[in-house]
Motif scaffolding. Structure first.
Motif, mmCIF file in Angstrom:
data_model
loop_
_atom_site.group_PDB
_atom_site.id
_atom_site.type_symbol
_atom_site.label_atom_id
_atom_site.label_comp_id
_atom_site.label_asym_id
_atom_site.label_seq_id
_atom_site.Cartn_x
_atom_site.Cartn_y
_atom_site.Cartn_z
ATOM 1 N N ASN A 228 0.993 -1.183 -0.159
ATOM 2 C CA ASN A 228 -0.012 0.029 -0.085
ATOM 3 C C ASN A 228 0.808 1.175 -0.050
ATOM 4 O OD1 ASN A 228 -2.589 -1.264 0.219
ATOM 5 N ND2 ASN A 228 -2.351 -1.578 2.387
ATOM 6 N N GLN A 229 1.831 1.267 -0.859
ATOM 7 C CA GLN A 229 2.903 2.402 -0.898
ATOM 8 C C GLN A 229 2.597 3.360 -2.182
ATOM 9 O OE1 GLN A 229 6.961 0.895 -1.221
ATOM 10 N NE2 GLN A 229 6.681 -0.388 1.084
ATOM 11 N N VAL A 230 1.587 3.051 -2.869
ATOM 12 C CA VAL A 230 1.343 3.725 -4.025
ATOM 13 C C VAL A 230 0.372 4.680 -3.719
ATOM 14 C CG1 VAL A 230 0.617 3.606 -6.692
ATOM 15 C CG2 VAL A 230 1.953 1.801 -5.333
ATOM 16 N N GLY A 231 0.336 5.888 -4.458
ATOM 17 C CA GLY A 231 -0.591 7.068 -4.064
ATOM 18 C C GLY A 231 -1.058 7.471 -5.511
ATOM 19 N N LEU A 232 -0.532 8.687 -6.072
ATOM 20 C CA LEU A 232 -0.821 9.009 -7.174
ATOM 21 C C LEU A 232 0.176 8.814 -8.269
ATOM 22 C CD1 LEU A 232 -2.826 12.584 -6.314
ATOM 23 C CD2 LEU A 232 -3.704 10.046 -6.650
ATOM 24 N N VAL A 233 1.474 8.584 -7.760
ATOM 25 C CA VAL A 233 2.417 8.567 -8.560
ATOM 26 C C VAL A 233 3.079 6.924 -8.575
ATOM 27 C CG1 VAL A 233 5.099 9.085 -9.078
ATOM 28 C CG2 VAL A 233 3.119 10.854 -8.290
ATOM 29 N N PRO A 234 3.509 6.293 -9.591
ATOM 30 C CA PRO A 234 3.853 4.795 -9.766
ATOM 31 C C PRO A 234 5.029 4.798 -8.861
ATOM 32 C CG PRO A 234 3.310 5.650 -11.937
ATOM 33 C CD PRO A 234 3.310 6.693 -11.039
ATOM 34 N N VAL A 235 5.178 3.721 -8.041
ATOM 35 C CA VAL A 235 6.542 3.263 -7.519
ATOM 36 C C VAL A 235 6.901 1.969 -7.925
ATOM 37 C CG1 VAL A 235 7.317 2.492 -5.203
ATOM 38 C CG2 VAL A 235 5.345 4.161 -5.234
ATOM 39 N N ASP A 236 8.377 1.884 -8.262
ATOM 40 C CA ASP A 236 8.806 0.966 -8.743
ATOM 41 C C ASP A 236 8.124 0.723 -10.048
ATOM 42 O OD1 ASP A 236 10.475 0.648 -6.754
ATOM 43 O OD2 ASP A 236 9.146 -0.960 -5.589
ATOM 44 N N PHE A 237 8.419 1.585 -11.098
ATOM 45 C CA PHE A 237 7.609 1.692 -12.559
ATOM 46 C C PHE A 237 7.879 0.355 -13.121
ATOM 47 C CE2 PHE A 237 7.503 2.350 -16.836
ATOM 48 C CZ PHE A 237 6.162 3.317 -16.968
ATOM 49 N N THR A 238 6.888 -0.229 -13.604
ATOM 50 C CA THR A 238 7.077 -1.348 -14.401
ATOM 51 C C THR A 238 5.923 -1.484 -15.524
ATOM 52 O OG1 THR A 238 6.985 -3.734 -14.452
ATOM 53 C CG2 THR A 238 5.635 -2.756 -12.717
ATOM 54 N N LEU A 239 6.193 -1.923 -16.483
ATOM 55 C CA LEU A 239 5.055 -2.193 -17.564
ATOM 56 C C LEU A 239 4.599 -3.802 -17.562
ATOM 57 C CD1 LEU A 239 6.659 -0.261 -20.713
ATOM 58 C CD2 LEU A 239 4.935 0.372 -19.050
ATOM 59 N N ALA A 240 4.993 -4.631 -16.757
ATOM 60 C CA ALA A 240 4.717 -5.979 -16.542
ATOM 61 C C ALA A 240 3.366 -6.249 -16.818
ATOM 62 C CB ALA A 240 5.325 -6.618 -15.333
ATOM 63 N N PRO A 241 2.320 -5.672 -15.804
ATOM 64 C CA PRO A 241 0.821 -6.063 -16.269
ATOM 65 C C PRO A 241 0.391 -5.823 -17.601
ATOM 66 C CG PRO A 241 1.179 -4.732 -14.222
ATOM 67 C CD PRO A 241 2.562 -4.845 -14.998
ATOM 68 N N TYR A 242 0.985 -5.008 -18.180
ATOM 69 C CA TYR A 242 0.582 -4.671 -19.704
ATOM 70 C C TYR A 242 1.047 -5.389 -20.498
ATOM 71 C CZ TYR A 242 -1.448 -0.336 -17.706
ATOM 72 O OH TYR A 242 -2.119 0.825 -17.048
ATOM 73 N N GLN A 243 2.201 -5.875 -20.383
ATOM 74 C CA GLN A 243 3.117 -6.852 -21.058
ATOM 75 C C GLN A 243 2.264 -8.317 -21.239
ATOM 76 O OE1 GLN A 243 7.041 -6.855 -19.711
ATOM 77 N NE2 GLN A 243 7.501 -4.887 -20.969
ATOM 78 N N LYS A 244 1.859 -8.646 -19.906
ATOM 79 C CA LYS A 244 0.985 -9.862 -19.594
ATOM 80 C C LYS A 244 -0.135 -10.040 -20.582
ATOM 81 C CE LYS A 244 -1.214 -12.915 -16.384
ATOM 82 N NZ LYS A 244 -0.725 -13.914 -17.131
ATOM 83 N N MET A 245 -0.701 -8.859 -20.592
ATOM 84 C CA MET A 245 -1.932 -8.596 -21.520
ATOM 85 C C MET A 245 -2.052 -8.616 -22.944
ATOM 86 S SD MET A 245 -4.768 -6.723 -19.092
ATOM 87 C CE MET A 245 -3.693 -5.106 -19.089
ATOM 88 N N LEU A 246 -1.022 -7.622 -23.335
ATOM 89 C CA LEU A 246 -0.767 -7.411 -24.763
ATOM 90 C C LEU A 246 0.136 -8.470 -25.469
ATOM 91 C CD1 LEU A 246 0.055 -3.634 -24.665
ATOM 92 C CD2 LEU A 246 -1.964 -4.805 -24.890
ATOM 93 N N GLU A 247 0.815 -9.292 -24.778
ATOM 94 C CA GLU A 247 1.319 -10.403 -25.505
ATOM 95 C C GLU A 247 0.473 -11.622 -25.536
ATOM 96 O OE1 GLU A 247 4.933 -11.001 -23.080
ATOM 97 O OE2 GLU A 247 5.774 -8.914 -23.886
ATOM 98 N N ASP A 248 -0.516 -11.763 -24.718
ATOM 99 C CA ASP A 248 -1.331 -12.727 -25.082
ATOM 100 C C ASP A 248 -2.524 -12.648 -26.056
ATOM 101 O OD1 ASP A 248 -3.151 -14.620 -24.354
ATOM 102 O OD2 ASP A 248 -3.659 -13.861 -22.316
#
Length: 297
Positions: free
Chosen positions: A48-68
């Protein structure tokens, strides 16, 4: 005295503007939080460290969906569903609303059909009888099982009917004098005059069919036939199963950056993009279509 009244009026406007801006910002905050979560690492999201700015920026969630490949298949199924639902809804709603907008002396059975329509809007057979009907018709695991049960939205019929009833009678009479048939009157007089309400019910149809995931869970049993909302609702991460399957180190590194929470946030972001792209073109008609179509004088 007049100056004091003007000053108070200006202050009132300023207060209203401030309140509207604050309310708009308040509505925007949860969306910004979801966007930030979708771009954040799983550890920061879980903590629960994320507010309005990404923390430890990653595109992994989008890569999982878009590569599927199934993601894109489901996306195309949803596009097809929205198109078929929109065409069917607009065709049936207009054809049903047009005769019902006529007074009783022109359409004698109007009262009978109105009672049936209102009854159908308030009462329905329920989920199980509807499922049995769809099954008996052989529509399970087809696009039509997602389209036909909602082919005639009664609320939209009432909106369009009331809008048609407000079209000046003199326009129809002039067209009839010029030799226009009833279908020509509908196509050349009523529909061009009813763009606001037609755009409104089109928006209802698009949003409703795009966001609906529950129909896919009921009527579709094969994952390859899932619409987009049903498919992304079913996505989940199970690292233990991935370890047993012997995935590569790079794949495992990407997956460890995922959690169900940031993957779900990515689902929300991706699923809203088409609606955000369409809404600006239709929203200018929204208020007019709702207000005029909802009032019967």
């Amino acid at each position: 005295m007049q100056q004091h009244q003007n000053a108070w009026a200006q202050m009132g406007k300023a207060v209203i503007y401030i309140l509207v801006v604050m309310m708009g910002f308040g509505c925007l905050l949860p969306l910004l939080n979801i966007l930030a979560i979708s771009f954040s690492g799983s550890a920061a999201v879980t903590g629960n460290q994320v507010g309005l700015v990404p923390v430890d920026f990653t595109l992994a969630p989008y890569q999982k969906m878009l590569e599927d490949s199934q993601f894109w298949r489901s996306f195309l199924i949803s596009v097809e569903r929205v198109f078929l639902q929109l065409v069917l809804n607009m065709f049936l709603v207009v054809l049903m609303a047009y005769p019902l907008s006529k007074p009783k002396h022109e359409f004698h059975a109007r009262g009978f059909y109105m009672k049936i329509m209102i009854f159908a809007m308030l009462f329905n057979g329920g989920m199980i009888p509807t499922y049995l009907v769809v099954k008996q018709l052989g529509l399970l695991n087809t696009i039509w099982s997602l389209v036909l049960p909602g082919a005639v939205p009664i609320f939209n019929v009432i909106l369009v009917m009331n809008f048609f009833a407000g079209v000046p009678k003199s326009l129809e009479e002039a067209a009839v004098i010029d030799g226009a048939s009833p279908m020509q009157v509908l196509l050349r007089v009523y529909i061009p005059c009813s763009v606001p309400v037609l755009a409104t019910v089109a928006l209802f149809s698009i949003v409703g069919s795009w966001n609906d995931f529950f129909s896919g869970l009921i009527y579709i049993t094969k994952v390859q036939n899932y619409p987009l909302m049903t498919y992304i609702q079913s996505l989940s991460i199970n690292i233990a199963d991935l370890l047993k399957s012997g995935v590569s180190a790079s794949t495992l590194e990407n997956v460890t950056q995922l959690s169900n929470k940031n993957l779900n946030a990515a689902k929300i972001v991706v699923s809203t993009i088409p609606l955000i792209a369409i809404y600006p073109f239709l929203q200018k008609y929204f208020v007019t279509g709702i207000v005029v179509g909802a009032v019967k004088e």
